[in-house]
Design an enzyme around this catalytic site. Structure first.
Site, PDB file in Angstrom:
ATOM      1  N   ARG A  91     -15.847  31.623  46.961  1.00 16.56           N
ATOM      2  CA  ARG A  91     -15.941  30.543  47.946  1.00 16.56           C
ATOM      3  C   ARG A  91     -15.871  29.164  47.305  1.00 16.56           C
ATOM      4  NH1 ARG A  91     -20.775  28.627  50.293  1.00 16.56           N
ATOM      5  NH2 ARG A  91     -21.847  30.412  49.377  1.00 16.56           N
ATOM      6  N   ASN A 151     -13.842   6.569   2.051  1.00 18.90           N
ATOM      7  CA  ASN A 151     -12.767   5.821   2.726  1.00 18.90           C
ATOM      8  C   ASN A 151     -12.576   6.356   4.130  1.00 18.90           C
ATOM      9  OD1 ASN A 151     -10.318   4.124   2.958  1.00 18.90           O
ATOM     10  ND2 ASN A 151      -9.248   6.095   2.916  1.00 18.90           N
ATOM     11  N   TYR A 191       0.835  -1.198   0.000  1.00 19.85           N
ATOM     12  CA  TYR A 191       0.000   0.000   0.000  1.00 19.85           C
ATOM     13  C   TYR A 191       0.876   1.257   0.000  1.00 19.85           C
ATOM     14  CZ  TYR A 191      -3.088   3.744   1.465  1.00 19.85           C
ATOM     15  OH  TYR A 191      -3.772   4.926   1.520  1.00 19.85           O
ATOM     16  N   GLN A 197     -20.927  35.143  54.152  1.00 21.76           N
ATOM     17  CA  GLN A 197     -19.903  34.362  53.472  1.00 21.76           C
ATOM     18  C   GLN A 197     -19.665  34.946  52.084  1.00 21.76           C
ATOM     19  OE1 GLN A 197     -21.507  30.420  53.303  1.00 21.76           O
ATOM     20  NE2 GLN A 197     -23.254  30.991  52.043  1.00 21.76           N
ATOM     21  N   GLU A 241     -13.367  11.599   1.116  1.00 25.65           N
ATOM     22  CA  GLU A 241     -12.463  10.841   0.244  1.00 25.65           C
ATOM     23  C   GLU A 241     -13.043   9.482  -0.152  1.00 25.65           C
ATOM     24  OE1 GLU A 241      -9.579   8.159  -0.838  1.00 25.65           O
ATOM     25  OE2 GLU A 241      -9.350   8.396   1.333  1.00 25.65           O
ATOM     26  N   ASN A 291       1.458  10.920   6.104  1.00 27.44           N
ATOM     27  CA  ASN A 291       0.420  10.179   6.824  1.00 27.44           C
ATOM     28  C   ASN A 291       0.627  10.266   8.333  1.00 27.44           C
ATOM     29  OD1 ASN A 291      -1.935   8.751   6.905  1.00 27.44           O
ATOM     30  ND2 ASN A 291      -0.963   6.748   6.700  1.00 27.44           N
ATOM     31  N   LYS A 321     -15.277  50.483  33.536  1.00 27.48           N
ATOM     32  CA  LYS A 321     -16.567  50.089  32.954  1.00 27.48           C
ATOM     33  C   LYS A 321     -16.376  49.497  31.560  1.00 27.48           C
ATOM     34  CE  LYS A 321     -20.298  52.502  33.643  1.00 27.48           C
ATOM     35  NZ  LYS A 321     -21.219  51.441  34.157  1.00 27.48           N
TER      36      LYS A 321
END
Length: 780
Positions: A412, A528, A85, A406, A525, A319, A496
């Site tokens: 917190r 594939n 290949y 708190q 493609e 690749n 601001k």
């Protein structure tokens, strides 16, 4: 990389990068490439004079032997006529075709992958005029200006390409790709000599076939491909086709390469004209000028001989996931820095928050490792702060003033919010480190990592924004001026605009963070590549998120520094209150001679005074201080009724109020002047008596004495090293540019200050300060 190592790995990363910048070489082995090494090569390119980062290949014979054995397999298959290949077959969905010419096959691979779009076109083709065409068919209209820079919007920034070159060289030397060792050497030579191919930014789906084809084409000297190369000094006459950074055409005979691709501004791509390079080309930023040349000339200028590729080597280069992995590596480094920046700790100080929120007891009750270490980081950073309360003071219900018991969630619960981001960022860094030391092409691991990093950046950004906007908002900031005004609140709207801009950044981050690129793939493609990762797209969007996060972090940091200065100013005003009350009482009640009685009267007035100070910050100074002075009348009358002052006349209370208000106005004005470096006689609307008063400037970092030693380092860096001063001097003096004629406006804009901090984050200076802050913290 373990999750709990996020902070220590960040420290290691910064120090490792600095070691390469100070002479330590990077040795490529195929298996030990780090994120710091990628950053060093990508971000610090060579010039004709020097190479700031030294790259070398390993001399390990085992590594070379593996590469040679891999190459020998390919050569033996070719010699035996065995079908392989990519050597005797077509590619992907065309793998059913056959050939016995592997070199021509490789050339055809590069040819069909050179499908990327680079604008503007550098070799326009003349369109023949047919005699049958009428003049109305010809384009006689002027060319429109582009909506975005054509070149930079269609090509990879050179640091991406340098990083990808490094990652791909590291991958193919592992012996998995069947390439010659000479090819690895040639790619390394390109990096060391600064030859950087121009690569289209779009076109990759899973592996980076198209992107890497431009690197392969540069290696063989394809004249249709362009590359950046450092200009030689002194310049010889070299054919150049660079155009000016303002050009929107591609055939100007007067263009010349004047900029570096690594600088802030990048020239547009070349025309088809050949020009001699100028003898003297100005140096811009910290980089030598580069020329943009066809690949053969670029290689010639750099003294590099093109390397014809052998069988399978074209595919061996293409690749892989080098571009996706390289960009991701650069992104995850920056994202990790966002996670450990420590702005929450400084926000706690600016908001007089509680260090106890980060006590280890809380983390142990819910033992997520990221949460535990995030809390431990903040708890340690706040050690020694005068602004962050170490322990909650218990009071009885009848003595409770009814204030917020708190801190709000943004402070917190910050460890619970940041903890998952610590974990995701650490995991992403591990995934990308594995990827750059591997050989593969389906890159969904990168996509998933980048999708998570982008979401983490959105979460971190949301926390920064909420903290920022609470600090700016007088309804939430515990006594700071609205918009953090340094001058008179009615004529100084301070931050601001930064608050509004931060909302914009956060909105963009939210959109980016909610985007899942991985699920958006479509078949490619010939079906594939029916599933593909879109990894480079995810990395690109994550880089955008990182850039927006950097803007937000810089905005947050400048707001925090202003808030800390105003908090310090307010602290000095509160420290002065007892003396001001006492002197005003003596002015109104001359018979008040008993020190004990005076002290009790002052103490009776203070609670109402401090509460009113905190709740009147939106008023103009004179009106505010009259209201503050009047707030203690009830307390004072009550105190006088229980501790009568011989000869005291309650009819003198207006005298006390007027005297006290005047003293408060004078004190606040003097403090503003001291913090902003303005003399009282220069204040807008100053009275004639101000001519007699001088104040000493507190220096560029007046809040430093109140801060924790670790957070102080970052505050001092902004105020002293970067020179970003406290805002408000112009407003206090009443000479903001545009107020009247003759003002120079030379001190820049608020945005300039944000920009200076942003640059310091991006170039690593803030990171080095953060490392100093984090040194010695155990367990991270």
């Amino acid at each position: 990389m373990a999750t709990h190592a996020l902070v220590s790995q960040y420290i290691q990363d910064v120090k490792e990068l600095d070691s390469y910048l100070t002479g330590s070489p990077i040795t490529l082995t195929g298996s030990t490439l780090s994120l710091s090494q990628i950053a060093a090569i990508a971000l610090y390119p060579p010039s004709s004079r020097s190479n700031p980062v030294k790259l070398q290949l390993t001399d390990d014979q085992n590594v070379k032997a593996k590469a040679s054995a891999s190459r020998a397999v390919i050569e033996s298959k070719v010699a035996a006529g065995i079908s392989v290949y990519g050597v005797s077959t077509g590619f992907g969905g065309s793998a059913d075709t056959r050939t016995d010419d592997p070199i021509a096959l490789g050339a055809a691979l590069l040819q069909h992958q050179h499908a990327g779009v680079i604008l503007p076109t550098y070799a326009p083709t003349a369109i023949p005029t047919l005699s049958s065409f009428s003049n109305s068919h010809l384009n006689v209209f002027p060319s429109p200006a582009p909506l975005s820079d054509p070149f930079t919007s269609t090509t990879m920034p050179p640091p991406w390409t340098r990083a990808a070159l490094l990652v791909r060289a590291n991958s193919i030397m592992r012996g998995h790709s069947g390439v010659r060792w000479e090819l690895v050497q040639k790619m390394t030579e390109l990096i060391n000599k600064g030859v950087t191919p121009v690569v289209p930014i779009r076109g990759s789906v899973s592996s980076n076939l198209s992107s890497l084809s431009y690197i392969a084409a540069t290696l063989i000297g394809n004249p249709a491909i362009r590359a950046w190369v450092p200009l030689p000094r002194p310049s010889s006459a070299v054919p150049s086709t660079s155009s000016t950074p303002f050009s929107t055409v591609t055939s100007s005979p007067h263009s010349s390469p004047q900029l570096s691709p690594f600088s802030v501004s990048t020239p547009l791509p070349p025309s088809a004209d050949a020009l001699p390079l100028p003898i003297e080309t100005p140096k811009l930023d910290n980089y030598e000028p580069y020329a943009l040349l066809p690949a053969p000339q670029a290689l010639q200028v750099a003294g590099i001989t093109p390397l014809p590729l052998s069988s399978k080597e074209h595919l061996g280069i293409l690749n892989g996931t080098a571009f996706s992995a390289a960009v991701s590596a650069l992104v995850v480094r920056g994202a990790r820095g966002m996670g450990v920046l420590g702005l929450t700790a400084m926000s706690v100080e600016a908001m007089l928050g509680a260090r106890g929120s980060f006590d280890p007891f809380v983390g142990e009750a819910r033992p997520h490792i990221g949460q535990i270490h995030s809390a431990h980081l903040m708890y340690t950073l706040l050690d020694g702060s005068s602004f962050a309360s170490a322990h909650e003071v218990e009071v009885k219900i009848e003595d409770d003033a009814g204030v917020l018991r708190q801190d709000r969630y943004s402070l917190r619960t910050a460890p619970q919010w940041l903890g998952p981001q610590f974990e995701d960022l650490a995991n992403a860094a591990q995934v990308i480190t594995t990827e750059v030391n591997s050989s593969n092409f389906q890159a969904l691991a990168i996509t998933n990592a980048m999708d998570h990093v982008r979401l983490s950046l959105a979460h971190i950004g949301k926390l920064m924004f909420v903290q920022l906007t609470e600090i700016v908002n007088p309804a939430m900031n515990r006594g700071l001026f609205p918009n953090l005004a340094g001058g008179e609140v009615g004529l100084d709207f301070g931050f601001k605009g930064v608050d509004i801009a931060a909302a914009s950044y956060t909105g963009e981050l939210n959109a980016l963070g909610g985007m899942n690129v991985g699920v958006g793939n479509v078949s490619a493609e010939m079906h594939n590549q029916s599933v593909n990762s879109l990894a480079l797209i995810s990395a690109r969007y994550t880089l955008t998120a990182l850039e927006v996060s950097t803007l937000l972090a810089a905005s947050h940091l400048i707001v925090i520094c202003q808030a800390l200065d105003l908090r310090a100013l307010g602290e000095e005003l509160r420290e002065a209150l007892p003396g001001l009350v006492r002197s005003s009482l003596l002015n109104a009640f001359p018979s008040l001679t008993d020190d004990t009685t005076a002290t009790s009267l002052v103490a009776a007035c203070l609670p109402a005074l401090t509460e009113t100070l905190d709740h009147t910050t939106t008023l103009e100074t004179s009106a505010r201080m009259h209201k503050v002075a009047g707030a203690c009348v009830v307390s004072l009358i009550t105190a006088l009724s229980t501790s009568p002052v011989q000869g005291a006349d309650l009819g003198e209370l207006p005298v006390f109020i007027a005297s006290f208000a005047t003293r408060l106005v004078k004190k606040l004005t003097e403090l503003r002047c001291a913090y902003l470096g303005v003399q009282p006689n220069a204040v807008r609307g100053a009275s004639p008596s101000a001519e007699e008063t001088e104040v000493a400037w507190r220096g560029p970092a007046p809040a430093s004495k109140y801060l924790a030693p670790r957070t102080r380092a970052l505050y001092m860096f902004v105020r002293v090293t970067l020179g970003v001063r406290m805002h408000g001097a112009r407003n206090l003096k009443g000479d903001v540019f545009g107020t009247r004629d003759g003002l120079d406006g030379g001190d820049g804009t608020i945005g300039n200050g944000v920009s200076v901090i942003c640059e310091a984050i991006r170039d690593g200076r803030v990171g080095r300060v953060v490392v100093e802050m984090l040194e010695g913290i155990e367990g991270l």
